[in-house]
Design an enzyme around this catalytic site. Structure first.
Site, short mmCIF file in Angstrom:
data_model
loop_
_atom_site.label_atom_id
_atom_site.label_comp_id
_atom_site.label_asym_id
_atom_site.label_seq_id
_atom_site.Cartn_x
_atom_site.Cartn_y
_atom_site.Cartn_z
N ASP A 1 -10.89 3.19 4.18
CA ASP A 1 -11.32 1.78 4.14
C ASP A 1 -12.84 1.68 3.98
OD1 ASP A 1 -9.38 -0.28 4.31
OD2 ASP A 1 -8.98 0.18 6.41
N LYS B 1 0.84 -1.21 0.00
CA LYS B 1 0.00 0.00 0.00
C LYS B 1 0.87 1.26 0.00
CE LYS B 1 -3.90 -2.31 2.20
NZ LYS B 1 -4.70 -2.61 3.40
N GLN C 1 -4.48 -1.30 9.67
CA GLN C 1 -4.49 -2.65 9.08
C GLN C 1 -5.03 -3.68 10.07
OE1 GLN C 1 -3.75 -3.17 5.87
NE2 GLN C 1 -4.05 -5.38 5.95
N1 GUN Z 1 -7.07 -6.53 6.39
C1 GUN Z 1 -7.42 -7.27 5.32
N2 GUN Z 1 -8.00 -6.48 4.38
C2 GUN Z 1 -8.02 -5.23 4.88
C3 GUN Z 1 -8.48 -3.99 4.38
O1 GUN Z 1 -9.01 -3.86 3.27
N3 GUN Z 1 -8.30 -2.91 5.21
C4 GUN Z 1 -7.73 -3.02 6.43
N4 GUN Z 1 -7.61 -1.91 7.16
N5 GUN Z 1 -7.29 -4.17 6.92
C5 GUN Z 1 -7.43 -5.26 6.15
#
Ligand code: GUN
Length: 305
Positions: free
Chosen positions: A133, A66, A110
């Site tokens: 998100d 990311k 995350q």
């Molecule tokens: N863990 C797995 N997928 C995601 C996501 O799309 N966002 C976040 N914040 N954590 C995750």
């Protein structure tokens, strides 16, 4: 209700069409480079903050990808890495600092978090205007009303892949395996809205006669987190399969000791498909592109009216 069906033509070779998230993500990044440059010209440098707690190896990879993607499109990125033993108060202080920082337009924490931390409290603490998100209850509410401010990243990536692959959705039967708040449920919401017009069945661990349902799917979305769970006998000829899974399974023949696979048993399912997403290189890269698109959207909220 229309009884018209729109068949997806199979590729002439008899092989399924591959819905490449890698290619699609590269195209989205090209658009984002222009969007970021335009925002910078208007005096706003989009900034993304990614918070990671602990040492979960999969999370470390996702977060690295990311941050790298943000940098590729010219965004400012902050990677806040907190120790495994971080307490709730310390994590909340870190989020509040980012909420107050005008140079930060998008914040994500995350998941999963270490067990001493409450992810729901964190999700609710992130400023909803920075919630890239789309996990905050306010943004989920807007989404469910069909008035989204942000689109949840993985569902948005799936919709983009379907569009780019010219896969018809309107009137089609979409079966989704997995009712998570990150993928299955928001995807079901989006696809059932006017404009997408799919007929959606959201399945889970208590669903009866599952193969009977999956065999009716025009589009099957696998988001169970169980490696290679969907097998060829569970799908009909001509189905479009979206594999959201990213599982590590032991493989002594690999240097790493594992291989990556999806929730779909590719060897038995792919020959029956009109189109399918590969793993890796399918949904995963699109999730990241949609996160960046949301960050651009969040930065645009700061433009003078
Ligand atoms: N863990 C797995 N997928 C995601 C996501 O799309 N966002 C976040 N914040 N954590 C995750």
């Amino acid at each position: 209700m229309s009884t018209m069906t729109q068949a997806v033509p199979r590729a002439a070779s008899g092989h399924p069409k591959l819905l490449s998230g890698k290619d699609a993500a590269a195209a989205v990044e090209e658009e984002l480079i222009r969007d970021v440059a335009a925002l910078k010209a208007a005096g706003i440098a989009p900034g993304l903050a990614v918070v990671r707690v602990g040492e979960d190896p999969a999370s470390a990879t996702y977060v690295r990808n990311k941050v790298l993607a943000a940098e590729r499109v010219g965004m400012r990125s902050i990677h806040e890495h907190l120790p495994e033993t971080t307490g709730q108060a310390a994590l909340e202080r870190a989020i509040e600092t980012l909420n107050a920082d005008p140079a930060v337009h998008g914040i994500l924490c995350q998941l999963p978090l270490p067990p001493q931390l409450d992810p729901n409290r964190i999700t609710r603490l992130i400023d909803p205007t920075k919630d890239v998100d789309c996990f905050h209850p306010y943004n989920v509410g807007l989404l469910s009303l069909g008035e989204p401010r942000f689109l949840p990243c993985t569902p948005a990536g799936i919709l983009d892949l379907l569009q780019r692959g010219d896969i018809p959705v309107s009137g089609q039967r979409v079966v989704i395996l997995g009712r998570s708040n990150i993928v299955g449920r928001p995807l079901a919401l989006l696809l059932s809205h006017k404009g997408w017009d799919a007929t959606v069945t959201l399945c889970h661990s208590r669903t009866r006669d599952l193969p009977q349902l999956t065999r009716q799917a025009d589009i099957l979305v696998a988001a169970t987190g169980i490696a290679e769970w969907v097998t060829g006998d569970m799908v009909r000829e001509g189905v479009v399969v979206i594999d959201v899974g990213m599982n590590r399974v032991e493989d002594a023949t690999r240097k790493t000791g594992y291989r990556l696979c999806g929730d779909v048993h590719y060897a038995s399912v792919a020959p029956k498909c009109a189109a399918i997403t590969p793993v890796p290189g399918g949904v995963g890269p699109m999730t990241i592109s949609m996160l960046l698109r949301n960050t651009v959207q969040a930065a645009r909220l700061r433009l003078p009216a």
